[in-house]
Design a protein around this motif. Structure first.
Motif, mmCIF file in Angstrom:
data_model
loop_
_atom_site.group_PDB
_atom_site.id
_atom_site.type_symbol
_atom_site.label_atom_id
_atom_site.label_comp_id
_atom_site.label_asym_id
_atom_site.label_seq_id
_atom_site.Cartn_x
_atom_site.Cartn_y
_atom_site.Cartn_z
ATOM 1 N N ASP A 215 65.516 48.448 -39.102
ATOM 2 C CA ASP A 215 65.952 49.658 -39.798
ATOM 3 C C ASP A 215 65.494 49.621 -41.253
ATOM 4 O O ASP A 215 65.080 50.639 -41.814
ATOM 5 N N ALA A 216 65.553 48.440 -41.853
ATOM 6 C CA ALA A 216 65.094 48.289 -43.238
ATOM 7 C C ALA A 216 63.608 48.621 -43.349
ATOM 8 O O ALA A 216 63.165 49.196 -44.339
ATOM 9 N N ARG A 217 62.853 48.281 -42.334
ATOM 10 C CA ARG A 217 61.410 48.577 -42.326
ATOM 11 C C ARG A 217 61.180 50.087 -42.334
ATOM 12 O O ARG A 217 60.310 50.588 -43.048
ATOM 13 N N LEU A 218 61.954 50.814 -41.547
ATOM 14 C CA LEU A 218 61.838 52.276 -41.551
ATOM 15 C C LEU A 218 62.238 52.853 -42.904
ATOM 16 O O LEU A 218 61.572 53.758 -43.426
ATOM 17 N N ASP B 211 73.228 53.403 -38.716
ATOM 18 C CA ASP B 211 72.378 52.239 -38.967
ATOM 19 C C ASP B 211 71.698 52.319 -40.335
ATOM 20 O O ASP B 211 71.222 51.306 -40.850
ATOM 21 N N PHE B 212 71.647 53.505 -40.924
ATOM 22 C CA PHE B 212 70.962 53.697 -42.203
ATOM 23 C C PHE B 212 71.927 54.023 -43.340
ATOM 24 O O PHE B 212 71.499 54.315 -44.449
ATOM 25 N N ALA B 213 73.221 53.960 -43.064
ATOM 26 C CA ALA B 213 74.233 54.321 -44.064
ATOM 27 C C ALA B 213 74.153 53.456 -45.321
ATOM 28 O O ALA B 213 74.441 53.923 -46.418
ATOM 29 N N ARG B 214 73.740 52.218 -45.196
ATOM 30 C CA ARG B 214 73.689 51.313 -46.351
ATOM 31 C C ARG B 214 72.589 51.686 -47.338
ATOM 32 O O ARG B 214 72.629 51.285 -48.481
#
Length: 95
Positions: free
Chosen positions: A52-55, A74-77
């Motif tokens: 997810d960090a890669r995206l 998954d991207f809330a952070r």
């Protein structure tokens, strides 16, 4: 049957090809890699969440903020990313 829509491989391939016709693919560059490393450290990301960090990194490098995903949590952070579920599209005027 896990993490998918229950499609056969040939049906999934046909769906992906149809979807890709409307896409403009962006490069995976060295800058994406270094932004990915930065985000992993900044948000203490580990395990499968590094994908997810890669995206998120690719979005940042290419000057994008919005991400359509079935897993917005998954991207809330990532404050850099505005993740939205397809079901929410009708309620967001910016899309």
């Amino acid at each position: 049957s896990r993490n998918g829509f229950g499609l056969s491989p040939s049906r999934a391939e046909a769906e992906v090809l149809a979807f890709e016709r409307g896409m403009h693919l962006l490069s995976d560059t060295e800058a994406v890699y270094f932004e990915w490393r930065r985000l992993i450290g900044l948000y203490s990301v580990s395990g499968v969440k590094v994908h997810d960090a890669r995206l998120a990194a690719a979005l940042r490098v290419h000057g994008l903020r919005d991400l359509l995903t079935l897993n917005p949590r998954d991207f809330a952070r990532y404050s850099e990313v505005h993740a939205i579920h397809p079901a929410e599209l009708a309620t967001h005027s910016e899309f």
